[in-house]
Design an enzyme around this catalytic site. Structure first.
Site, PDB file in Angstrom:
ATOM      1  N   TYR A 164      -8.865   5.257  -2.339  1.00  0.00           N
ATOM      2  CA  TYR A 164      -7.986   6.427  -2.153  1.00  0.00           C
ATOM      3  C   TYR A 164      -8.637   7.718  -2.672  1.00  0.00           C
ATOM      4  O   TYR A 164      -8.811   8.663  -1.886  1.00  0.00           O
ATOM      5  CB  TYR A 164      -6.601   6.174  -2.779  1.00  0.00           C
ATOM      6  CG  TYR A 164      -5.715   7.404  -2.705  1.00  0.00           C
ATOM      7  CD1 TYR A 164      -5.149   7.813  -1.497  1.00  0.00           C
ATOM      8  CD2 TYR A 164      -5.468   8.187  -3.835  1.00  0.00           C
ATOM      9  CE1 TYR A 164      -4.366   8.956  -1.420  1.00  0.00           C
ATOM     10  CE2 TYR A 164      -4.685   9.327  -3.760  1.00  0.00           C
ATOM     11  CZ  TYR A 164      -4.134   9.706  -2.550  1.00  0.00           C
ATOM     12  OH  TYR A 164      -3.369  10.849  -2.476  1.00  0.00           O
ATOM     13  N   LYS A 221      -9.942  10.958  -0.419  1.00  0.00           N
ATOM     14  CA  LYS A 221      -9.408  12.314  -0.586  1.00  0.00           C
ATOM     15  C   LYS A 221     -10.540  13.289  -0.925  1.00  0.00           C
ATOM     16  O   LYS A 221     -10.548  14.431  -0.460  1.00  0.00           O
ATOM     17  CB  LYS A 221      -8.340  12.355  -1.688  1.00  0.00           C
ATOM     18  CG  LYS A 221      -7.067  11.589  -1.404  1.00  0.00           C
ATOM     19  CD  LYS A 221      -6.318  12.049  -0.169  1.00  0.00           C
ATOM     20  CE  LYS A 221      -5.566  13.343  -0.325  1.00  0.00           C
ATOM     21  NZ  LYS A 221      -4.753  13.679   0.874  1.00  0.00           N
TER      22      LYS A 221
HETATM   23  N1  LIG Z   1       2.606  11.556  -3.923  1.00  0.00           N
HETATM   24  C1  LIG Z   1       1.792  12.167  -4.762  1.00  0.00           C
HETATM   25  O1  LIG Z   1       2.001  12.137  -5.985  1.00  0.00           O
HETATM   26  C2  LIG Z   1       0.616  12.920  -4.246  1.00  0.00           C
HETATM   27  C3  LIG Z   1       0.301  13.006  -2.899  1.00  0.00           C
HETATM   28  N2  LIG Z   1      -0.790  13.749  -2.490  1.00  0.00           N
HETATM   29  C4  LIG Z   1      -1.118  13.893  -1.066  1.00  0.00           C
HETATM   30  O2  LIG Z   1      -0.006  14.476  -0.418  1.00  0.00           O
HETATM   31  C5  LIG Z   1       0.059  14.044   0.929  1.00  0.00           C
HETATM   32  C6  LIG Z   1       1.451  13.526   1.217  1.00  0.00           C
HETATM   33  O3  LIG Z   1       1.696  12.443   0.351  1.00  0.00           O
HETATM   34  P1  LIG Z   1       3.149  11.808   0.179  1.00  0.00           P
HETATM   35  O4  LIG Z   1       4.149  12.675   0.812  1.00  0.00           O
HETATM   36  O5  LIG Z   1       3.307  11.412  -1.231  1.00  0.00           O
HETATM   37  O6  LIG Z   1       2.953  10.470   1.020  1.00  0.00           O
HETATM   38  P2  LIG Z   1       3.865   9.849   2.146  1.00  0.00           P
HETATM   39  O7  LIG Z   1       3.327   8.501   2.423  1.00  0.00           O
HETATM   40  O8  LIG Z   1       5.300   9.957   1.789  1.00  0.00           O
HETATM   41  O9  LIG Z   1       3.598  10.807   3.374  1.00  0.00           O
HETATM   42  C7  LIG Z   1       2.472  10.703   4.165  1.00  0.00           C
HETATM   43  C8  LIG Z   1       2.907  10.853   5.605  1.00  0.00           C
HETATM   44  O10 LIG Z   1       1.746  10.747   6.436  1.00  0.00           O
HETATM   45  C9  LIG Z   1       2.088   9.927   7.528  1.00  0.00           C
HETATM   46  N3  LIG Z   1       0.925   9.244   8.043  1.00  0.00           N
HETATM   47  C10 LIG Z   1       0.244   8.235   7.463  1.00  0.00           C
HETATM   48  N4  LIG Z   1      -0.726   7.820   8.274  1.00  0.00           N
HETATM   49  C11 LIG Z   1      -0.671   8.583   9.380  1.00  0.00           C
HETATM   50  C12 LIG Z   1      -1.406   8.629  10.577  1.00  0.00           C
HETATM   51  N5  LIG Z   1      -2.402   7.775  10.814  1.00  0.00           N
HETATM   52  N6  LIG Z   1      -1.079   9.555  11.493  1.00  0.00           N
HETATM   53  C13 LIG Z   1      -0.052  10.401  11.291  1.00  0.00           C
HETATM   54  N7  LIG Z   1       0.694  10.408  10.170  1.00  0.00           N
HETATM   55  C14 LIG Z   1       0.391   9.499   9.238  1.00  0.00           C
HETATM   56  C15 LIG Z   1       3.097   8.917   6.996  1.00  0.00           C
HETATM   57  O11 LIG Z   1       3.855   8.350   8.051  1.00  0.00           O
HETATM   58  C16 LIG Z   1       3.888   9.771   6.038  1.00  0.00           C
HETATM   59  O12 LIG Z   1       5.018  10.314   6.673  1.00  0.00           O
HETATM   60  C17 LIG Z   1      -1.028  12.978   1.107  1.00  0.00           C
HETATM   61  O13 LIG Z   1      -2.122  13.557   1.754  1.00  0.00           O
HETATM   62  C18 LIG Z   1      -1.393  12.610  -0.327  1.00  0.00           C
HETATM   63  O14 LIG Z   1      -2.726  12.206  -0.423  1.00  0.00           O
HETATM   64  C19 LIG Z   1      -1.554  14.412  -3.379  1.00  0.00           C
HETATM   65  C20 LIG Z   1      -1.289  14.364  -4.693  1.00  0.00           C
HETATM   66  C21 LIG Z   1      -0.181  13.617  -5.257  1.00  0.00           C
HETATM   67  C1  LIG Z   2       3.258   0.710 -16.665  1.00  0.00           C
HETATM   68  C2  LIG Z   2       2.345   0.976 -15.541  1.00  0.00           C
HETATM   69  C3  LIG Z   2       0.951   0.919 -16.018  1.00  0.00           C
HETATM   70  C4  LIG Z   2       2.675   2.343 -14.955  1.00  0.00           C
HETATM   71  C5  LIG Z   2       2.136   2.489 -13.559  1.00  0.00           C
HETATM   72  C6  LIG Z   2       2.332   3.886 -13.083  1.00  0.00           C
HETATM   73  C7  LIG Z   2       1.544   4.136 -11.820  1.00  0.00           C
HETATM   74  C8  LIG Z   2       2.207   3.405 -10.674  1.00  0.00           C
HETATM   75  C9  LIG Z   2       1.421   5.629 -11.571  1.00  0.00           C
HETATM   76  C10 LIG Z   2       0.718   6.320 -12.748  1.00  0.00           C
HETATM   77  C11 LIG Z   2      -0.029   7.512 -12.193  1.00  0.00           C
HETATM   78  C12 LIG Z   2       0.378   7.578 -10.752  1.00  0.00           C
HETATM   79  C13 LIG Z   2      -0.537   8.305  -9.768  1.00  0.00           C
HETATM   80  C14 LIG Z   2      -0.790   9.717 -10.212  1.00  0.00           C
HETATM   81  O1  LIG Z   2       0.424  10.428 -10.382  1.00  0.00           O
HETATM   82  C15 LIG Z   2      -1.675  10.487  -9.262  1.00  0.00           C
HETATM   83  C16 LIG Z   2      -1.498  10.226  -7.846  1.00  0.00           C
HETATM   84  C17 LIG Z   2      -2.001  11.154  -6.987  1.00  0.00           C
HETATM   85  C18 LIG Z   2      -2.005  10.965  -5.598  1.00  0.00           C
HETATM   86  O2  LIG Z   2      -2.655  11.705  -4.865  1.00  0.00           O
HETATM   87  C19 LIG Z   2      -1.223   9.839  -5.014  1.00  0.00           C
HETATM   88  C20 LIG Z   2      -0.288   9.163  -5.987  1.00  0.00           C
HETATM   89  C21 LIG Z   2      -0.933   8.943  -7.339  1.00  0.00           C
HETATM   90  C22 LIG Z   2      -2.117   8.013  -7.110  1.00  0.00           C
HETATM   91  C23 LIG Z   2       0.061   8.312  -8.349  1.00  0.00           C
HETATM   92  C24 LIG Z   2       0.432   6.853  -7.927  1.00  0.00           C
HETATM   93  C25 LIG Z   2       1.257   6.118  -8.994  1.00  0.00           C
HETATM   94  C26 LIG Z   2       0.575   6.121 -10.356  1.00  0.00           C
HETATM   95  C27 LIG Z   2      -0.722   5.334 -10.300  1.00  0.00           C
END
Ligand SMILES: NC(=O)C1=CN([C@@H]2O[C@H](COP(=O)(O)OP(=O)(O)OC[C@H]3O[C@@H](n4cnc5c(N)ncnc54)[C@H](O)[C@@H]3O)[C@@H](O)[C@H]2O)C=CC1
Ligand SMILES: CC(C)CCC[C@@H](C)[C@H]1CC[C@H]2[C@@H]3[C@H](O)CC4=CC(=O)CC[C@]4(C)[C@H]3CC[C@]12C
Length: 369
Positions: A159, A163
C-alpha cells in the site's frame, strides 16, 4: 477557466467519489464550489445516495467505471476542467494482492494522468497519504513534522509503496503539455489517518467494544502519537486546492501538502476514545494490558493464519505486523504549508469534528449500515 471565471461553469470529475473521503469531497463541492456546472462521480461501486444529489441545480453524472481501464477513465475525463483523484485501494490487511493494489493505485493513477494529457484537462489534485512518508520500516518517529522534515521514507508494504509511486507520477506530470498545448498543473494532498462520518474502522472498533461488554483493552502506549484529520477538512482542502490550482499554478504545481486541522495529538486508541467514550465504551488500562512481544507474536500468527486459510476463506484481522507498527510508531504533522500556498484553514473546528463523528457513530455504529 481563466478570465471568464465568474461566468464559466466548470466540470469536475471525482474518482472514487463514492468512497469514505470521496463522498465528502462530492458533497463539499456541491456546497462550496460556486462555479460548479457539472459534477462527474466515477467509482467502481456507485452509492445509492447519489440519486438524491441529481435533483439539485448542479448536474451530477454518476459513472460506474474502473480506474485500471484506460478507456473508461479517458471517457470520464474528456471535457472535465478539474480532476480530483481519490480512488484507491486502501488495504493494509492483506485483503487484496500486491498486484491488485499496484494496478489500482499506480496504473489507475497513470491512466488518470494520461487521460488528462490526451483530453486537455489541466488541473489534477491527487489524494496521496501520510504513508508516502512513513512510518518507515525502521519505526523511526516523525514528531510534528512538516513537508520539509528530513525522514528516511523506506517502505516494503504494497500500500505505501503504491501510494508513493503514484504520488511521484502525479508530481512528475506537473508541467506536461496537455492536448491544446497548455501545461498540466498537479498537486498531491497527504492526509494522515482520516476519521469522521463513514469511517469503517472506527465502526469496527465500536462494534468490537460492544461485543466485549462496552470495553476496549489498551494495546498501545498512550505516549505514541498518531496523526488524525477530520474527513470534512480533508474534503475542504481538496476543494480549495482544486479551485486555487489555476490562479496559483506557479506556487502549487508539483507540490505536496499534508492534510491537517485542529484535531489533538493522541495515541490511535486514545483518539478513538474521544468518540467511542461518549458512545458508552471504556478503554481499560492506563498502560498496555498485553506485553508488546505478545502483540508481535499475535500479529505474526495472524499472517500465518491468513496464509494457511487463504484457500478456504479470507482471514484479514486488523492486527498484523504492519498495522501494529503503524499504531505503535509516533507520526504527527505540524505544518501551515497549505495555508501559505492556497489559504487553507480548517472548515470544521475540533469540537465540530468530534460532535459530528460521535453523532454518526451513535446513529450507525450498532446498525448494519
Ligand atoms: N482512510 C484514510 O485514513 C486515508 C486514505 N487516504 C487515501 O484517500 C483515498 C480515499 O480513501 P478512503 O476514502 O479511505 O477509501 P475508500 O475505500 O472508502 O474509497 C476508495 C474509493 O475508490 C473506489 N475504487 C477502488 N478501486 C477502484 C477502481 N479500480 N476504479 C474506480 N474506483 C475504485 C472504491 O470503490 C471506493 O469508493 C485513497 O486514495 C487513500 O489512499 C489517504 C490517507 C488516509
Ligand atoms: C491494537 C491494534 C494494533 C490497532 C490497529 C490499528 C490499525 C488498524 C490502524 C492504526 C493506524 C491506521 C492507519 C493510519 O491511520 C494511516 C493510514 C493511512 C492511509 O492512507 C490508509 C489507512 C491507514 C493505513 C490506517 C489504517 C488503519 C491503521 C493501520
Amino acid at each position: 477557466m481563466a478570465d471568464s471565471a465568474q461566468a464559466q461553469k466548470l466540470v469536475y470529475l471525482v474518482t472514487g467519489g463514492c468512497g469514505f473521503l470521496g463522498e465528502h469531497v462530492v458533497r463539499m463541492l456541491l456546497q462550496r464550489e460556486p462555479r460548479l456546472g457539472e459534477l462527474r462521480v466515477f467509482d467502481l461501486h456507485l452509492g445509492p445516495w447519489l440519486e438524491e444529489l441529481k435533483t439539485g441545480p448542479v448536474r451530477v453524472t454518476a459513472i460506474q467505471g474502473d480506474v485500471t481501464q484506460a478507456h473508461e477513465v479517458a471517457a470520464a475525463v474528456a471535457g472535465a476542467h478539474v480532476v480530483i483523484h481519490t480512488a484507491g485501494l486502501v488495504d493494509v490487511f492483506g485483503r487484496a494482492s500486491p498486484k491488485t493494489i499496484h494496478e489500482v493505485n499506480v496504473q489507475g493513477t497513470r491512466n488518470v494522468i494520461e487521460a488528462c494529457v490526451q483530453t486537455g484537462t489541466r488541473f489534477l489534485v491527487y489524494t496521496s497519504s501520510m504513508e508516502v512518508v512513513g512510518p518507515n520500516t525502521k519505526g523511526h518517529p516523525f514528531y510534528r513534522g512538516n513537508e520539509d522534515t528530513p525522514y528516511e521514507a523506506v517502505h516494503r508494504h504494497p500500500y505505501p509503496c503504491s501510494k508513493a509511486l503514484a504520488e511521484w507520477l502525479v508530481l512528475e506530470a506537473n508541467g506536461r503539455k496537455v492536448c491544446g498545448g497548455l501545461p498540466l498543473v498537479t498537486c498531491a494532498l497527504r492526509p494522515t489517518g482520516i476519521y469522521g462520518e463513514g469511517h469503517q474502522i472506527m465502526r469496527d472498533f465500536y462494534r468490537q467494544g460492544l461485543r466485549l461488554g462496552g470495553r476496549l483493552f489498551r494495546a498501545i502506549p498512550a505516549s505514541v502519537e498518531h496523526g488524525r484529520v477530520y474527513v470534512g477538512n480533508v474534503a475542504w482542502m481538496h476543494v480549495l486546492a482544486a479551485r486555487e490550482l489555476e490562479r496559483r499554478a506557479a506556487r502549487m504545481g508539483g507540490q505536496v501538502y499534508f492534510c491537517y486541522d485542529g484535531s489533538p495529538y493522541k495515541s490511535y486508541e486514545d483518539f478513538n476514545m474521544e468518540f467511542l467514550g461518549p458512545c458508552g465504551l471504556r478503554l481499560v488500562g492506563t498502560r498496555p494490558l498485553v506485553p508488546y512481544w505478545l502483540l508481535v507474536f499475535l500479529a505474526a500468527l495472524n499472517v500465518l493464519l491468513q496464509w494457511l486459510l487463504r484457500p478456504l476463506l479470507l482471514y484479514a484481522p486488523l492486527l498484523n505486523p504492519y498495522t501494529l507498527a503503524m499504531a505503535n510508531t509516533t507520526f504527527t504533522v505540524s505544518t501551515d504549508k497549505a495555508q501559505r500556498h492556497f489559504g487553507y484553514e480548517p472548515l470544521f473546528s475540533w469540537e465540530d469534528s468530534r460532535t459530528r463523528t460521535i453523532l454518526w457513530v451513535q446513529a450507525t455504529g450498532g446498525s448494519a449500515q
